[in-house]
Write an enzyme that holds these catalytic residues in place. Structure first.
Site, short mmCIF file in Angstrom:
data_model
loop_
_atom_site.label_atom_id
_atom_site.label_comp_id
_atom_site.label_asym_id
_atom_site.label_seq_id
_atom_site.Cartn_x
_atom_site.Cartn_y
_atom_site.Cartn_z
N LYS A 1 0.76 -1.33 -0.23
CA LYS A 1 -0.07 0.11 -0.04
C LYS A 1 0.96 1.19 -0.12
CE LYS A 1 -3.09 2.58 3.04
NZ LYS A 1 -3.97 2.50 4.56
N ASP B 1 -2.59 10.43 3.80
CA ASP B 1 -3.82 10.17 4.04
C ASP B 1 -4.76 11.20 4.85
OD1 ASP B 1 -6.35 9.03 4.09
OD2 ASP B 1 -5.87 7.34 5.56
N LYS C 1 -9.76 13.21 8.48
CA LYS C 1 -9.51 12.72 9.79
C LYS C 1 -9.16 14.16 10.83
CE LYS C 1 -6.24 9.07 8.10
NZ LYS C 1 -6.65 7.96 8.88
N ASP D 1 1.64 6.32 5.90
CA ASP D 1 0.60 5.45 5.40
C ASP D 1 0.91 4.61 4.13
OD1 ASP D 1 -1.72 4.35 5.82
OD2 ASP D 1 -2.90 5.73 4.57
N ASP E 1 -12.13 7.36 4.47
CA ASP E 1 -10.86 7.15 5.19
C ASP E 1 -10.44 5.55 5.20
OD1 ASP E 1 -8.37 7.67 6.49
OD2 ASP E 1 -9.63 8.03 8.34
N GLU F 1 -9.60 4.09 2.31
CA GLU F 1 -8.99 4.14 0.93
C GLU F 1 -7.99 2.89 0.67
OE1 GLU F 1 -5.63 5.18 2.74
OE2 GLU F 1 -7.47 5.87 3.31
N ARG G 1 -7.65 -0.12 1.04
CA ARG G 1 -8.05 -1.48 0.57
C ARG G 1 -8.56 -1.31 -1.00
NH1 ARG G 1 -11.96 -2.03 5.43
NH2 ARG G 1 -10.51 -0.75 6.05
#
Length: 464
Positions: free
Chosen positions: A229, A234, A241, A252, A311, A313, A315
């Site tokens: 990933k 993010d 967030k 992230d 949030d 995202e 996956r």
């Protein structure tokens, strides 16, 4: 490959004498009165954490290291590494050890303790270097330390210097270093080449989303595919967030960084595999093109996904990359991601969970995690939770309501995009060390990749 070990004469290196309390009692029987006095003055007893410098006219002649009791050592990793920063810069050698001393682990920990992130400020770590002991594979440890250093540096670099373009450059540098091939799909080309969810997640950012596809090795060898990933920052998207939760979101892309570190190890050691590394590199930003809660996305695999939280995202971008990887039926596919807070609530920052349906692979990973002092813990692909990711209006829900079993439902979501791989495991990493510990600097963290390397080297995943 630059060695992380001391060079020059081993005979001139300062000996490290590693003693548990019983060993210290025996040492005293043969030690000179002067050495016994220096040990006593420094309150050395052989307990874990004890250290005594034996000097001769102001010259450091030897170091006593306390090994302590097994139950105390079990509370941490790499006890020898804890001493590196407290010793003068010099070359050292391991001269004496207790029976239960794991030379490979402790030498690895010592080498890892040489890391410091100095791109913006600070000083390099203490150059107290260790000669590689006989019987220990220096090339393997060097490859692991280099890969882990790469991982740490990437995670520690903020998003203003490591966005999708910067991550692409890091992969390009690795490809050039090892003679690998790199294919990059950027921007709107993601749509024409059928990666709609990678495009959707990253389209609002200043830097275009992209898919990084590195290949290396003999095309006829067993296929090992790593998927990481690469969300370089993010914000949470329109489900923004709070500030406290956004502070560490440069990490992230920790799954991508760990996959890169493992890829380096594989290539540096010349393992007999055909390696593929896939990284969807995006920034989850807010802008006119941001995707919205309630949107229904198409995926490369053809499954539709209802967005209940922007949030969740990671996956989404992984799903398209996994679908591509799965199309060529890899022998082993490993997915790495800083995916869920639920994993951290369950196991804390030090122990990443992993998910697999292959019992043999699960056993191999668990055994390697213990042997390499690189902890992992298996959580289940729990089939009775499958309805939680099925919203009815679309094939899949990216963020099931209620917050229960968040790590498992995220893993189940990813598994929907893997059908052909002979062996598959997903790792939900934290990618960060909150407090510095021996062999583990505060900041970006490599997690599980030494254990994964050992499993790949062993090769049983290919035999079954």
């Amino acid at each position: 490959m630059t060695s992380v070990f001391a060079t020059g004469s081993v005979a001139d290196a300062i000996p490290l004498i590693i003693l548990d309390p019983a060993g210290f009692d025996r040492w005293q029987e043969d030690a000179s009165a002067e050495d016994r006095g220096m040990a006593d003055l420094q309150k050395f007893t052989g307990a874990l954490g004890d250290r005594a410098l034996l000097q001769d006219g102001g010259r450091l002649r030897a170091v006593l290291i306390g090994w302590g009791e097994a139950k105390r050592r079990a509370r941490g990793r790499f006890p020898l590494a804890a001493h590196r920063a407290h010793l003068p810069e010099a070359s050292y050698r391991i001269a004496e050890t207790p029976e239960d001393f794991d030379t490979l682990q402790e030498v690895t920990g010592w080498c890892l303790a040489g890391y410091s992130f100095t791109r913006y400020a600070g000083r390099p770590a203490n150059a107290a270097l260790l000669h590689c002991p006989k019987g220990v594979d220096a090339a393997r440890i060097t490859a692991m330390v280099d890969g882990i250093t790469l991982t740490q540096d990437l995670i520690n670099t903020p998003a203003n210097d490591l966005g999708p373009a910067g991550l692409e450059q890091a992969v390009a540098d690795l490809a050039e270093r090892h003679g690998a091939a790199l294919r990059v799909i950027r921007g709107d080309d993601l749509l024409s080449q059928h990666f709609p969810m990678i495009h959707t997640v990253g389209r609002a950012a200043a830097e275009a989303p992209r898919l990084l596809d590195l290949t290396w090795g003999d095309a006829t060898a067993p296929k090992v595919t790593l998927v990481g990933k690469g969300v370089c920052f993010d914000t949470g998207g329109l489900n923004l967030k709070p500030g406290a939760s956004m502070g560490l979101m440069k990490k992230d892309m920790g799954g991508a960084a760990n996959a890169l570190g493992l890829a380096h190890m594989i290539m540096a050691l010349g393992l007999p595999v055909r390696l593929r590394l896939l990284i969807p590199a995006v920034e989850n930003a807010i802008g006119a093109g941001a995707f919205r809660p309630g949107d229904i996305l198409q995926s490369r695999k053809g499954l539709t996904v209802e967005i209940n939280n922007t949030d969740a995202e990671g996956r989404l971008v992984l799903a398209d990359a996994l679908a591509l990887a799965d199309e060529e039926t890899p022998d082993l596919m490993l997915c790495m991601a800083t995916l869920t807070g639920a994993a951290r609530v369950a196991l804390g920052p030090d122990v990443p969970p992993f998910f697999t349906d292959q019992e043999g692979l699960a056993q191999d990973l668990a055994q390697a995690a213990t042997a390499q002092a690189d902890p992992l813990w298996r959580l289940p692909f729990w089939d009775p939770y499958e309805p939680m990711i099925e919203p009815g209006i679309a094939d899949l829900d990216n963020a099931p309501a209620g917050g229960m079993a968040g790590a498992i439902t995220a893993a189940l979501f990813l598994r929907r995009f893997v059908e052909n791989a002979r062996s598959f495991a997903h790792f939900d990493l934290y990618g960060w060390t909150p407090v510095a510990k021996p062999g583990r600097a505060k900041g970006g963290a490599a997690q599980g990749i030494r254990a994964m390397l050992a499993v790949i080297e062993e090769g049983r995943w290919h035999e079954t």
